[in-house]
Design a protein around this motif. Structure first.
Motif, PDB file in Angstrom:
ATOM      1  N   LEU A 167       0.507  -1.561   0.053  1.00 59.38           N
ATOM      2  CA  LEU A 167      -0.369  -0.285   0.219  1.00 59.38           C
ATOM      3  C   LEU A 167       0.807   0.949   0.104  1.00 59.38           C
ATOM      4  O   LEU A 167       0.614   2.434  -0.570  1.00 59.38           O
ATOM      5  CB  LEU A 167      -1.490  -0.128   0.975  1.00 59.38           C
ATOM      6  N   VAL A 168       1.580   1.252   1.120  1.00 57.97           N
ATOM      7  CA  VAL A 168       2.957   2.480   0.710  1.00 57.97           C
ATOM      8  C   VAL A 168       3.186   2.702  -0.505  1.00 57.97           C
ATOM      9  O   VAL A 168       3.726   3.375  -1.080  1.00 57.97           O
ATOM     10  CB  VAL A 168       3.843   2.349   1.261  1.00 57.97           C
ATOM     11  N   MET A 169       3.851   1.471  -1.415  1.00 59.77           N
ATOM     12  CA  MET A 169       4.488   1.597  -2.594  1.00 59.77           C
ATOM     13  C   MET A 169       3.229   2.340  -3.780  1.00 59.77           C
ATOM     14  O   MET A 169       3.237   3.024  -4.791  1.00 59.77           O
ATOM     15  CB  MET A 169       4.437  -0.183  -3.605  1.00 59.77           C
ATOM     16  N   LEU A 170       1.775   1.871  -3.315  1.00 62.79           N
ATOM     17  CA  LEU A 170       0.715   2.514  -4.309  1.00 62.79           C
ATOM     18  C   LEU A 170       0.649   3.731  -3.909  1.00 62.79           C
ATOM     19  O   LEU A 170       0.260   4.559  -5.102  1.00 62.79           O
ATOM     20  CB  LEU A 170      -1.074   2.146  -3.474  1.00 62.79           C
ATOM     21  N   LEU A 171       0.560   4.297  -2.899  1.00 62.96           N
ATOM     22  CA  LEU A 171       0.760   5.750  -2.369  1.00 62.96           C
ATOM     23  C   LEU A 171       1.613   6.240  -3.390  1.00 62.96           C
ATOM     24  O   LEU A 171       1.774   7.301  -3.750  1.00 62.96           O
ATOM     25  CB  LEU A 171       1.082   5.966  -0.968  1.00 62.96           C
ATOM     26  N   ALA A 172       3.183   5.715  -3.553  1.00 57.67           N
ATOM     27  CA  ALA A 172       4.299   6.278  -3.965  1.00 57.67           C
ATOM     28  C   ALA A 172       3.596   6.393  -5.320  1.00 57.67           C
ATOM     29  O   ALA A 172       4.261   7.152  -6.280  1.00 57.67           O
ATOM     30  CB  ALA A 172       5.620   5.566  -3.918  1.00 57.67           C
ATOM     31  N   ILE A 173       3.189   5.253  -5.795  1.00 54.48           N
ATOM     32  CA  ILE A 173       3.131   5.169  -7.354  1.00 54.48           C
ATOM     33  C   ILE A 173       2.252   6.540  -7.411  1.00 54.48           C
ATOM     34  O   ILE A 173       2.206   6.852  -9.012  1.00 54.48           O
ATOM     35  CB  ILE A 173       2.448   3.908  -7.798  1.00 54.48           C
ATOM     36  N   LEU A 174       0.749   6.786  -6.892  1.00 51.66           N
ATOM     37  CA  LEU A 174       0.298   7.708  -7.771  1.00 51.66           C
ATOM     38  C   LEU A 174       0.469   8.801  -7.128  1.00 51.66           C
ATOM     39  O   LEU A 174       0.325   9.785  -7.925  1.00 51.66           O
ATOM     40  CB  LEU A 174      -1.087   7.644  -6.606  1.00 51.66           C
ATOM     41  N   GLY A 175       1.418   9.386  -6.332  1.00 53.49           N
ATOM     42  CA  GLY A 175       2.183   9.997  -5.813  1.00 53.49           C
ATOM     43  C   GLY A 175       3.210  10.329  -7.356  1.00 53.49           C
ATOM     44  O   GLY A 175       2.760  11.777  -7.603  1.00 53.49           O
ATOM     45  N   LEU A 176       3.819   9.571  -7.440  1.00 51.45           N
ATOM     46  CA  LEU A 176       4.574   9.443  -9.024  1.00 51.45           C
ATOM     47  C   LEU A 176       3.570  10.304 -10.258  1.00 51.45           C
ATOM     48  O   LEU A 176       4.182  11.090 -10.932  1.00 51.45           O
ATOM     49  CB  LEU A 176       5.587   8.622  -9.404  1.00 51.45           C
ATOM     50  N   PHE A 184       8.997   3.027  -2.646  1.00 54.58           N
ATOM     51  CA  PHE A 184       8.910   2.257  -3.837  1.00 54.58           C
ATOM     52  C   PHE A 184       9.774   1.258  -2.908  1.00 54.58           C
ATOM     53  O   PHE A 184       9.871   0.083  -2.542  1.00 54.58           O
ATOM     54  CB  PHE A 184       9.679   1.994  -5.292  1.00 54.58           C
ATOM     55  N   PHE A 185      10.756   1.735  -2.242  1.00 56.43           N
ATOM     56  CA  PHE A 185      12.011   0.861  -1.439  1.00 56.43           C
ATOM     57  C   PHE A 185      11.657   0.129  -0.451  1.00 56.43           C
ATOM     58  O   PHE A 185      11.926  -1.018  -0.421  1.00 56.43           O
ATOM     59  CB  PHE A 185      13.369   1.623  -1.008  1.00 56.43           C
ATOM     60  N   ILE A 186      10.190   0.332   0.367  1.00 58.34           N
ATOM     61  CA  ILE A 186       9.693  -0.320   1.551  1.00 58.34           C
ATOM     62  C   ILE A 186       9.154  -1.481   0.457  1.00 58.34           C
ATOM     63  O   ILE A 186      10.049  -2.367   2.119  1.00 58.34           O
ATOM     64  CB  ILE A 186       9.391   1.271   2.555  1.00 58.34           C
ATOM     65  N   ALA A 187       8.570  -1.007  -0.049  1.00 60.77           N
ATOM     66  CA  ALA A 187       7.845  -2.372  -0.060  1.00 60.77           C
ATOM     67  C   ALA A 187       8.752  -3.579  -0.938  1.00 60.77           C
ATOM     68  O   ALA A 187       9.160  -4.632  -0.714  1.00 60.77           O
ATOM     69  CB  ALA A 187       7.107  -1.891  -1.177  1.00 60.77           C
ATOM     70  N   VAL A 224      -9.957   5.983  -3.739  1.00 62.85           N
ATOM     71  CA  VAL A 224     -10.018   6.876  -2.685  1.00 62.85           C
ATOM     72  C   VAL A 224      -8.068   7.570  -2.423  1.00 62.85           C
ATOM     73  O   VAL A 224      -8.398   8.525  -2.067  1.00 62.85           O
ATOM     74  CB  VAL A 224     -10.071   6.237  -1.199  1.00 62.85           C
ATOM     75  N   ILE A 225      -7.396   6.938  -2.345  1.00 59.59           N
ATOM     76  CA  ILE A 225      -6.175   6.883  -2.224  1.00 59.59           C
ATOM     77  C   ILE A 225      -5.647   7.988  -3.130  1.00 59.59           C
ATOM     78  O   ILE A 225      -5.348   8.986  -2.735  1.00 59.59           O
ATOM     79  CB  ILE A 225      -5.549   5.651  -2.882  1.00 59.59           C
ATOM     80  N   ALA A 226      -6.229   8.212  -4.986  1.00 60.92           N
ATOM     81  CA  ALA A 226      -6.476   8.427  -5.796  1.00 60.92           C
ATOM     82  C   ALA A 226      -6.230  10.213  -5.208  1.00 60.92           C
ATOM     83  O   ALA A 226      -5.761  10.835  -5.941  1.00 60.92           O
ATOM     84  CB  ALA A 226      -6.672   8.346  -6.788  1.00 60.92           C
ATOM     85  N   ALA A 227      -7.842  10.229  -4.306  1.00 59.48           N
ATOM     86  CA  ALA A 227      -8.370  11.435  -4.321  1.00 59.48           C
ATOM     87  C   ALA A 227      -7.489  11.656  -3.478  1.00 59.48           C
ATOM     88  O   ALA A 227      -7.186  13.369  -3.213  1.00 59.48           O
ATOM     89  CB  ALA A 227      -9.597  11.364  -3.548  1.00 59.48           C
ATOM     90  N   GLY A 228      -7.158  11.720  -2.261  1.00 55.35           N
ATOM     91  CA  GLY A 228      -6.291  11.821  -1.430  1.00 55.35           C
ATOM     92  C   GLY A 228      -4.619  11.951  -2.037  1.00 55.35           C
ATOM     93  O   GLY A 228      -4.584  12.713  -0.745  1.00 55.35           O
TER      94      GLY A 228
END
Lengths: 520, 496
Positions: free
Chosen positions: A184-193, A228-231, B408-412
């Motif tokens: 999930l942390v990687m998903l956050l990073a992917i979306l951030g990118l 990414f690295f954490i995952a 949800v995560i994308a919106a956040g």
């Protein structure tokens, strides 16, 4: 389209073998699964032989040997984007080879719910192949998370509850939580990118090639790289995030361990090579010393921890952590020699660890214990099993002539130019490996035979049968090939690794990039 | 105001639902017969969703024959737009699904079975009014019309202690929440001078600080809404009511009623310019983080499946609030996507619980963890379905839940709400743990006799067909969400 079939065949074969058990009985699932994986292995060998992977990568854009793209969720710029290059084909080969071995080695071990077992095993393999082929970050995450569910079931349903351990459900849940949360942390990073890229380019896309061009500030790049690295570090596994691995291995069935050590751990290294470094080269270069020292910490810490193990599978599991430390060091050293070493190390470790877990399974089937203290003197009770184990243990400790030696040697040479002190510390791992490996052989196979309490201490035990000998023999041949003539493998991955090394070298102008090509 | 044919046409989903109430009432009066009385109601329910589909897709598919009449304000109280129609659709589907489940479930009930459908249709009508309301008066009417039949539905098996307790608890606490809402509305009205959402929005848009009375009114309003959505710290009723209510009623409560409240909250939030109110956003942020963490942690401690699902729904509405707070361009779409995946999954999970407990044994449902031990080896398909749906609740790829979580995560990420995202990740990790626990129990100890044995022919019943259908829908949503995304994009909310 052939790439899509490579992923779909395991999924379809898995479904068929589940249905076959429900409808026709327990004899068919194994054959269906085996035939499915043999077809997949055949296709991947054909792909390896039929195409030329040595095309030098010119400029920024990596070259793909085969590419397939179809729209999936246009709303977010997500597509079914698969591509094959020298890096992916080697790992796909390894996956399918070990997949076949995993099916063969569980031929007798798994007797409950055979169809459902093969469904989980094959779906996991299909997911891993997908991870090695995809070039869409959404799809990558999708498959990355999806392949964990079957693995969870493999451990939780067909695992062993060793006495004194915390149980298979505990181990499976721990494995799932660690990998899922880090995912999930990687998903956050992917979306951030993706959103960073959206702000500059105005296009929402998850396509790898487009995201390579994303522009971002140094801080943002560093944070995303960490995500990414954490995952990847959890999956590799890097100390201190490795604790799920020994638990998972000691409770998993043999096929699960082969799968986990041989294949799943490689997805993390692949992720770093394909995504971690090329997407964030500057941040990776900045972070490299930390990552490399983490790798060294893994080599040494896990190497020391091995001595404390009495469960033979936990022992091999910790030695895996130690060997994967070399992979982490090599990747972040980033020179071409080190990266080529990483490839050989991944292949060789996949085969040696897989074979050792198979052998652990064979010993367990015969002695009904994995406790080293209850073994001893086994050399006199089997004709074939101990020498074969010695062969793979020797491979794993890095005996010249076998694959792991080439891998570790290249990693250490390649790292020397980057950080000599670190290389010296890392090479102590080789000494530790030699000591603990021989200690394991000594405790399990030599010394006085142990009485198992029923007065059956002396007689011969049933040795490996033809199925098992054939399987292990094939792995031994490949191991020798890797150790004596690794050039075909090095040639295959050369172009892809040169690209990664070039990207990485460009990010650190002061680094002394070693350009002595091993391949020419 | 004179109602033209456009008004009647726009109101048709609501009218068909009302007709369903009358139909069930008359059918019971003529001859009490479970199957025929239900069929009378379901026939009108089907007309209602057909009306929704025609109004929504008609102007797109056949613009010559079906003119676009929406959005249309019918009296100052109700507005029928694509947004309302989208949620009408969800509510009607939930209601019909609940009716199909009830049909098999009530077969074993010893008292009168038929009045349940009357209450169900009444409650659905309330939910639809709520979704279409753009005025505090219709909002309150809708809310009460939805809640009051629910008290009776929860306590319907009135010889069961747990059901009575749950119904009474819901009645008392819900009445308290309603009075909070009324007081809040009164305070807002005292300064704004109008009850319509748009007028509140205009008032809030004025420069200068918002007077304390309006803020207080908004806070009281939020308390009431928080109660209905069972956000922490207003969640105390949830586990008892979920546990006490008959399983099909729980599925209605968890899906239709909560979705309707969330939809109207989002409408109020957009039309009354809630997203410009910094205090409100901070309060909602705290509520969301608390709901995600407390809901998931308390769910860990449960051994009762319905109580576990109650706490998990607390957490899920926490996730949904994240989509609301991240009120970027994605918010309406993200909330829609999240709610649709949540509804599909929850209907399925509670549908399976219902199927396993059907027919009702006049004592209780199959809701203890022990009731699921070894289920896979006796009922492979129904447990595979439950496994898939639990993975969907946990947000694992391939299932619908992942698409919702992704949104949800994308919106956040889009609005850089890092604290909320941290809570989402942490909450999901904790959540995995209890979903896995229920899942793995089904695969263990294959030879155990159980209190509950789902009848072997469950797949042939309408309830069983419904569960299979929502499971398929969950996979379709998870694998190919594009069509659903396009539908949600057709149902936007336009601010004032």
């Amino acid at each position: 389209m052939i790439l899509v079939w490579l992923i779909l065949i395991p999924f379809i074969a898995g479904l068929l073998s589940w249905q076959a058990e429900l409808r026709f009985g327990t004899k068919y699932p194994r054959w269906i699964a085996l035939i499915g994986m043999l077809i997949a292995l055949g296709i991947s060998i054909w792909l390896w032989l039929a195409f030329d992977y040595t095309i030098a990568t010119a400029g920024e854009k990596p070259d793909w040997v085969i590419e397939y793209k179809a729209p999936w969720i246009p709303r977010f710029g997500i597509s079914f984007h698969f591509a094959l290059d020298g890096l992916s084909i080697l790992l796909v080969l390894l996956t399918n080879l070990l997949g076949v071995m995993a099916i063969i080695c569980s031929w007798k071990e798994i007797d409950r719910n055979v169809g459902f077992f093969h469904l989980n095993l094959l779906w996991n393999l299909g997911g891993v192949v997908g991870v090695f082929l995809t070039l869409d970050l959404f799809l990558f995450f999708f498959l990355w998370e999806m392949m964990l569910v079957p693995m969870y079931f493999l451990i939780a349903l067909w695992g062993h509850d060793t006495p004194g351990g915390k149980g298979k459900v505990y181990a499976a849940t721990k494995f799932f939580l660690f990998t899922q949360a880090s995912g999930l942390v990687m998903l956050l990073a992917i979306l951030g990118l993706v959103f960073v890229n959206y702000q500059t380019s105005g296009v929402i896309t998850f396509n790898y090639e487009d995201l390579l061009k994303a522009e971002m500030s140094a801080n943002v790049e560093y944070i995303l790289m960490l995500g990414f690295f954490i995952a990847f570090a959890v999956k590799t596994p890097a100390v201190p995030l490795h604790t799920w691995l020994p638990d998972a291995h000691s409770q998993a069935p043999t096929a699960g361990s082969v799968d986990l050590a041989g294949i799943l751990l490689k997805t993390a290294a692949y992720g770093m090579l394909r995504f971690g470094i090329p997407l964030f080269p500057n941040a990776s270069a900045e972070f490299a010393p930390i990552a490399m020292w983490l790798g060294v910490a893994g080599i040494v810490y896990a190497g020391v921890m091995v001595f404390a193990q009495t469960d033979i599978k936990r022992l091999v599991a910790y030695s895996s952590v130690s060997h994967m430390g070399f992979v982490l060091v090599g990747i972040y050293a980033g020179t071409e020699i080190a990266l080529q070493g990483v490839i050989i190390q991944m292949l060789a470790h996949g085969i040696s660890a897989g074979a050792l877990f198979i052998l652990c399974g064979e010993i367990y089937e015969r002695l009904h214990t994995r406790d080293l203290r209850k073994m001893g003197g086994l050399w006199s009770r089997f004709p074939y099993l101990p020498p074969i184990t010695l062969f793979f243990v020797a491979a794993s400790l890095g005996l010249p002539g076998l694959g792991n030696f080439i891998g570790e040697f290249l990693v250490l040479i390649g790292t020397w130019s980057v950080d000599p002190i670190l290389t010296v510390v890392a090479s102590t791992g080789l000494i530790l490996a030699a000591v603990y490996s021989l200690m394991m052989i000594q405790r399990a196979f030599h010394g006085p035979t142990q009485d198992d309490g029923h007065g059956h201490g002396e007689e011969k035990l049933e040795d490996l049968n033809r199925r098992e000998l054939g399987m292990l023999g094939a792995l031994m041949v490949i191991m020798l090939w890797l150790g004596l003539y690794p050039q075909p493998f090095l040639d295959t991955s050369a172009a892809a690794m040169q690209h990664v090394a070039a990207v990485y070298a460009a990010a650190q102008p002061e680094a002394v990039a070693a350009v002595v090509g091993v391949t020419r | 105001m004179i109602l033209t044919w456009q008004h009647w046409a726009a109101l048709s989903p609501i009218l068909f639902t009302s007709a369903a109430i009358v139909a069930v009432l008359l059918a019971i009066a003529i001859k009490r017969d479970h199957f025929w009385n239900v069929t009378a109601g379901i026939a009108f329910g089907n007309l209602a969703w057909i009306a929704v589909a025609v109004l929504f897709f008609g102007p797109l598919v056949a613009p010559e024959t079906i003119p676009a009449i929406l959005p249309l304000k019918v009296t100052p109280l109700l507005v029928i737009d694509n947004y309302a129609l989208f949620y009408f659709g969800i509510i009607i589907v939930c209601t019909l699904a609940c009716a199909t489940l009830l049909q098999g479930y009530l077969e074993g009930y010893s008292g009168n079975k038929e009045e349940m459908y009357l209450l169900l249709a009444l409650s659905a009508l309330g939910a639809m009014v709520l979704v279409a309301s753009c005025h505090f008066a219709s909002f309150f009417i809708g809310l009460e019309l939805m809640s009051i039949p629910l008290y009776a539905m929860i306590a319907y098996p009135h010889r069961s202690r747990r059901s009575l307790e749950g119904g009474l608890k819901y009645l008392v606490l819900s009445a308290a929440a309603s009075s909070f809402i009324l007081f809040g509305i009164a305070l807002i009205y005292s300064l704004v001078g109008s009850l319509s959402f748009a007028a509140v929005g205009t008032y809030m848009a004025q420069p200068g600080p918002v007077p304390g009375i309006v803020t207080l009114g908004g806070a009281l309003f939020l308390v009431g809404i928080g109660f209905k959505l069972s956000l922490v710290p207003f969640h105390l009723w949830t586990p008892d009511v979920y546990e006490g209510a008959p399983a099909p009623v729980t599925s209605f409560l968890a899906t239709a009623s909560k979705t309707a409240v969330f939809a109207v909250l989002l409408r109020y939030y957009v039309e009354a310019r809630g997203h410009e109110d910094g205090d409100l956003i901070q309060v909602l942020t705290v509520l969301a983080i608390l709901s995600m963490l407390v809901g998931n942690v308390l769910a860990l401690l449960q051994n009762n499946v319905k109580r576990m699902l109650a706490y998990s729904s607390v957490a899920h509405f926490g996730y949904c609030l994240v989509a609301l707070i991240a009120s970027g361009p994605l918010a309406v779409e993200a909330v829609g996507a999240y709610l649709i995946t949540y509804v599909v999954t929850t209907l399925g999970v509670l549908g399976v619980v219902t199927l396993i407990s059907s027919p009702y044994n006049n004592d209780g449902d199959a809701d203890e963890l022990e009731d699921y031990r070894g289920l896979f080896w006796r009922r492979p398909y129904i447990s595979s379905i439950l496994t898939a749906l639990l993975l969907s609740l946990a947000g694992i790829p391939v299932t619908a839940g992942f698409v919702g979580k992704f949104y949800v995560i994308a919106a956040g990420v889009d609005s850089q709400e890092w604290w909320l995202l941290g809570a989402v990740v942490l909450g999901s990790a904790i959540g995995l743990f209890y979903y896995l626990r229920l899942m793995i129990v089904m695969f263990m100890d294959r030879d155990r006799q159980q209190r509950f044995e789902a009848p072997l022919n469950w797949g042939l019943q309408t309830g069983g067909a419904m569960v299979v259908a929502v499971t398929l829908a969950s996979f379709v949503l998870g694998l190919y969400p594009q069509p659903f995304i396009e539908i949600i994009q057709l149902a936007p909310l336009v601010g004032p």
